[in-house]
Design an enzyme around this catalytic site. Sequence first.
Site: not given
Ligand code: EPU
Length: 419
Positions: A22-23, A91, A115, A120-122, A306, A398
């Site tokens: 999925k990811n 998201r 979430c 979950r900031p970006i 995960d 999902r």
């Molecule tokens: N973070 C920030 N700022 C940002 C982005 C992230 O502070 O701009 C923080 C997050 O809050 C978190 C950490 O950095 O504490 C890691 O987050 P990451 O950005 O890596 O997560 P993501 O890319 O949004 C993906 C997977 C998640 C998985 C995480 C970590 C997808 C669609 N989602 O999320 O998968 O937990 O990487 O490996 O690829 C799931 O499949 O159940 C799932 C939640």
Amino acid sequence: MDKILVHGGRSLEGDVRIGGSKNSALPILAATLLTKDRCVIDRVPDLSDIHYMLTILSQLGCEVERASGVVQVRAEKIRTEAPYEIVRKMRASVCVLGPLLGREKAAKVSLPGGCVIGDRPIDLHLKGFEALGATVTVKGGDILLEAKELKGARINLRGRHGPTVLGTGNIMMAAVLAKGTTIIEGAAEEPEVVDLARFLSAMGANISGAGTQQIEIEGVKELHGANHTVIPDRIEAGTFLVAGAIAGKRVTIRRAEPKHLGAVLEALKNAGFDLTQTEESVTISPNGARRPLHLETIPYPGFPTDMQAQFCALLSTMDGTSVVTETVFPQRFMHVAELKRMGASIELDDHRATINGVERLSGAPVMASDLRASAALVLAALPAEGITEINRVYHIDRGYEAIDEKLNALGAHIERVKV
Ligand code: EPU
């Protein structure tokens, strides 16, 4: 809204085929926006998150066709505004920002809300887009990106909780069509990032270093169509191995990629389970001798966040005291209260769970809160006494393709009830 009933106490035995990741598939589908040509993506799992992504692509103007696991996308003429109604449901919709900015130098996408697994900031994605020359505005709940041109830059994407997976993908997708060289430092090393880089390279991008902490992207003028097969889902694979550990006689996961499962296999071995593997399969045979674990979630190649909830379920059924520390999403413990309803003994202290194994869990009505937490509840219910009723199973749909049918094929007794 479906619910599922797990009749506990059956043991599992047999083989299960793992689907595409999925990811990996989500950002790869978003990347098809980068070319006017047709792209053909194989092994796309049939999940509601994937359905949302395909709907977003259609609404952005793409022609999308789907036949079993193969998705064809042609993004000849596209719009740059993603509709709020769909974006708000997932998201991962944020990963259309990078390709829209890369190709059209503009994007308007709703800011994802909170979430259950935590804030979950970006900010890191946005910092990266700014470094490439985009103006970022947040207005009326939307993120607006605009640029006259994108120029390669040196960007560090490491945040307080480590690197960002989707952020690394987003910046790669914007940078492939930027002028000059982009260097991403503190890049996520996850196999899903490598898979995206492979697809972008097949489209004509010039990327090196994916899978390490430093990725270098030399911008090109345009990308062309490509075919790609998505990697196996390492989290689905890990979840079925835990199912084998918690309730199995012998369970084999097939069409998997054991190389991506290093930390999970090590944890299972440390807990005393027998594992045998081939290039594309792993067999788990519980042998009675189980040891508690000290686990800490760490970005890849560390133990994956995960898989944390699923291991909490397993460790709840094993003798001794285990400690599970969550460093990636410190608040990701929604499953703990539900596992306790089933008789688990778990103490939560900030981002650490101390688990005292109990002899047997018992079935109870429980609530699924997020994808992996729901999977953990299904796993906990397998050896539990009586029936576990899991509500809000849309969370599990999902990210797991027919998990109930796959477990039933191994010998479980799970019913899906339409409410
Ligand atoms: N973070 C920030 N700022 C940002 C982005 C992230 O502070 O701009 C923080 C997050 O809050 C978190 C950490 O950095 O504490 C890691 O987050 P990451 O950005 O890596 O997560 P993501 O890319 O949004 C993906 C997977 C998640 C998985 C995480 C970590 C997808 C669609 N989602 O999320 O998968 O937990 O990487 O490996 O690829 C799931 O499949 O159940 C799932 C939640």
